[in-house]
Motif scaffolding. Structure first.
Motif, short mmCIF file in Angstrom:
data_model
loop_
_atom_site.label_atom_id
_atom_site.label_comp_id
_atom_site.label_asym_id
_atom_site.label_seq_id
_atom_site.Cartn_x
_atom_site.Cartn_y
_atom_site.Cartn_z
N ALA A 66 0.88 -1.13 -0.03
CA ALA A 66 -0.09 -0.01 0.04
C ALA A 66 0.87 1.28 -0.03
CB ALA A 66 -0.77 0.20 1.28
N ALA A 67 0.57 2.20 -0.94
CA ALA A 67 1.25 3.20 -0.89
C ALA A 67 0.30 4.54 -1.11
CB ALA A 67 2.24 3.37 -2.19
N VAL A 68 0.91 5.73 -0.67
CA VAL A 68 -0.03 6.99 -0.89
C VAL A 68 0.93 7.87 -1.70
CG1 VAL A 68 -1.17 8.83 0.18
CG2 VAL A 68 -1.39 6.59 1.15
N ARG A 69 0.36 8.52 -2.75
CA ARG A 69 0.88 9.71 -3.40
C ARG A 69 0.45 10.92 -2.82
NH1 ARG A 69 1.19 10.78 -9.92
NH2 ARG A 69 -0.93 11.12 -9.83
N ILE A 70 1.41 11.80 -2.40
CA ILE A 70 1.26 12.89 -1.77
C ILE A 70 1.31 14.23 -2.61
CG2 ILE A 70 1.64 12.00 0.63
CD1 ILE A 70 4.48 13.69 0.54
N ASN A 71 0.92 15.56 -2.14
CA ASN A 71 1.13 16.83 -2.95
C ASN A 71 2.39 17.26 -2.68
OD1 ASN A 71 -1.66 17.31 -4.27
ND2 ASN A 71 -2.02 16.70 -2.34
N VAL A 72 3.01 17.96 -3.45
CA VAL A 72 4.40 18.39 -3.41
C VAL A 72 4.38 19.59 -2.42
CG1 VAL A 72 4.66 17.52 -5.93
CG2 VAL A 72 3.92 20.07 -4.98
N LEU A 95 6.29 10.24 -3.98
CA LEU A 95 6.46 11.87 -4.17
C LEU A 95 6.64 12.12 -5.44
CD1 LEU A 95 7.16 14.42 -2.57
CD2 LEU A 95 9.42 13.84 -2.78
N PRO A 96 5.68 13.03 -5.76
CA PRO A 96 5.60 13.47 -7.47
C PRO A 96 6.64 14.61 -7.70
CG PRO A 96 3.69 14.43 -6.35
CD PRO A 96 4.49 13.62 -5.30
N LYS A 97 6.92 14.54 -9.03
CA LYS A 97 7.81 16.01 -9.48
C LYS A 97 9.19 16.03 -8.62
CE LYS A 97 3.61 18.03 -10.96
NZ LYS A 97 2.79 17.14 -10.59
N VAL A 98 10.02 14.94 -8.39
CA VAL A 98 11.18 14.99 -7.51
C VAL A 98 12.08 15.24 -8.60
CG1 VAL A 98 12.83 13.49 -6.20
CG2 VAL A 98 10.45 13.11 -5.98
N GLU A 99 13.15 16.33 -7.88
CA GLU A 99 14.12 17.00 -8.85
C GLU A 99 15.48 17.03 -8.17
OE1 GLU A 99 12.76 20.40 -10.70
OE2 GLU A 99 11.82 19.54 -12.20
N THR A 100 15.50 16.69 -6.86
CA THR A 100 16.66 16.68 -6.09
C THR A 100 16.68 15.34 -5.02
OG1 THR A 100 15.63 18.18 -4.37
CG2 THR A 100 16.82 19.19 -6.29
N ALA A 101 17.51 15.11 -4.49
CA ALA A 101 17.70 14.04 -3.34
C ALA A 101 17.12 14.56 -2.03
CB ALA A 101 19.26 13.67 -3.30
N GLU A 102 17.17 15.89 -1.95
CA GLU A 102 16.87 16.61 -0.82
C GLU A 102 15.44 16.45 -0.38
OE1 GLU A 102 19.20 17.68 -2.71
OE2 GLU A 102 20.71 17.48 -1.39
N MET A 118 9.10 10.06 -8.07
CA MET A 118 8.64 10.12 -9.27
C MET A 118 9.33 11.00 -10.16
SD MET A 118 4.33 9.95 -9.47
CE MET A 118 4.40 9.53 -11.18
N ILE A 119 9.94 10.43 -11.41
CA ILE A 119 10.94 11.40 -12.21
C ILE A 119 10.10 11.74 -13.44
CG2 ILE A 119 13.12 11.16 -13.76
CD1 ILE A 119 13.28 10.75 -10.46
N GLU A 120 10.04 12.99 -13.52
CA GLU A 120 8.83 13.37 -14.57
C GLU A 120 9.19 14.62 -15.05
OE1 GLU A 120 4.44 13.55 -12.69
OE2 GLU A 120 5.70 13.61 -10.84
N SER A 121 10.52 15.16 -15.02
CA SER A 121 11.32 16.17 -15.91
C SER A 121 12.52 16.05 -16.05
CB SER A 121 10.97 17.49 -14.83
OG SER A 121 12.00 17.59 -13.64
N PRO A 122 13.08 16.78 -17.06
CA PRO A 122 14.48 16.73 -17.32
C PRO A 122 15.42 17.04 -16.05
CG PRO A 122 13.20 17.99 -18.90
CD PRO A 122 12.30 17.80 -17.88
N ALA A 123 15.14 17.68 -15.18
CA ALA A 123 15.94 18.12 -13.88
C ALA A 123 15.96 16.73 -13.25
CB ALA A 123 15.34 19.41 -13.23
N GLY A 124 14.80 16.18 -12.99
CA GLY A 124 14.64 15.02 -12.45
C GLY A 124 15.54 13.67 -13.00
N LEU A 125 15.51 13.78 -14.10
CA LEU A 125 16.12 13.03 -14.96
C LEU A 125 17.67 12.90 -14.74
CD1 LEU A 125 16.05 10.61 -17.09
CD2 LEU A 125 16.08 12.21 -18.91
N LEU A 126 17.98 14.05 -15.08
CA LEU A 126 19.57 14.43 -14.70
C LEU A 126 19.96 13.99 -13.28
CD1 LEU A 126 20.09 17.45 -16.78
CD2 LEU A 126 20.68 15.23 -17.39
N ALA A 127 19.04 14.25 -12.35
CA ALA A 127 19.14 13.96 -10.77
C ALA A 127 18.91 12.44 -10.64
CB ALA A 127 18.46 15.37 -10.02
#
Length: 274
Positions: A66-72, A95-102, A118-127
């Motif tokens: 069981a998982a829950v997706r939260i808001n950013v 966690l949606p729209k992740v772009e950093t480890a922090e 969730m990796i959803e952007s170029p910045a997330g992809l590179l990180a």
């Protein structure tokens, strides 16, 4: 007994505000239920959905994760959701729209639950390599819909333009030692297209696939689940192996092949394939 995340084949998103869908999910053959508090829930239903999600995971989903997706972070609901889920029985936070480890570390520090980023952007992809190794990281999801938009890949195009992104996230997950799952397939009435994309995802190295409809579950389970013949061969290989390089059913095997066979057997046992 709840399965390990990397054994999951089918991971079904459901709106946390939809009580009927949640109840139905307890009888579905998916390996994870993801109760969504983000995109699937309108703003005026967010609080109600949060309370429903906490109640649903308390009741449990049997052997399903069981998982829950939260808001950013920055939304009005982010903090309250983390506090509520810390006290809950949920297995994972998505966690949606992740772009950093922090970002992952921040959620984990509050919730004390493993985080699927969730990796959803170029910045997330590179990180992604750093995100996969972040404190509290449990896995990566491909957010292919948002990534398509940000990469300006035309709607309806095949996944050729996503090839580098898909493989890069798999590599990042493997380097970080976490599970990794392919993005959703949007065409609900295209079973052939779904099966083709599942097979592609399996060949790229994904552990399973995120889904948006119950009708997609069996297709994903077949594509990502161990084949009974392959499992039988793996059992024969493990039984026959005596150490070092040797011949087995017309091919050479060594310790690496034994380990692969043992992994396949463990996955089969986790999902009930004999």
């Amino acid at each position: 007994m709840t399965m390990q995340l990397h054994h999951a084949r089918s991971l079904l998103f459901l709106p946390a505000s939809n009580a009927r869908a949640i109840e139905k999910a307890r009888g579905l053959p998916c390996d994870m239920v993801i109760l969504d508090l983000e995109d699937a829930v309108p703003d005026d239903k967010k609080v109600e959905a949060r309370e429903a999600a906490v109640a649903a995971v308390a009741e449990g989903f049997g052997s399903r994760l069981a998982a829950v997706r939260i808001n950013v972070a920055g939304t009005p609901w982010y903090g309250d959701e983390m506090v509520a889920l810390k006290k809950s029985a949920v297995d994972y936070i998505v966690l949606p729209k992740v772009e950093t480890a922090e970002q992952v570390k921040a959620v984990f520090s509050v919730c004390q639950k493993p985080v699927i980023a969730m990796i959803e952007s170029p910045a997330g992809l590179l990180a992604a390599p750093a995100i996969a190794k972040a404190e509290g990281a449990g896995g990566l999801f491909m957010g292919t819909n948002d990534l398509r938009r940000e990469l300006r890949i035309p709607a309806g195009a095949d996944r050729t333009g996503l090839s580098l992104a898909l493989q890069s996230v798999v590599v990042a997950a493997r380097a970080g030692g976490v599970a990794v799952f392919d993005g959703v397939y949007n065409r609900l009435d295209d079973a052939e297209g779904l099966e083709r994309e599942c097979r592609e995802g399996h060949m790229l190295g994904f552990d399973g696939k995120t889904l948006i409809h119950p009708n997609q579950i069996l297709v994903a389970n077949r594509a990502f689940g161990p084949d009974a013949d392959a499992v039988a061969e793996a059992r024969r290989l493990v039984e026959a192996a005596t150490g070092g390089a040797e011949r087995f059913e017309g091919r050479m095997i060594e310790a690496m092949h034994v380990a692969q066979a043992q992994d396949l057997i463990a996955r089969a046992e986790a999902v009930g394939v004999q």
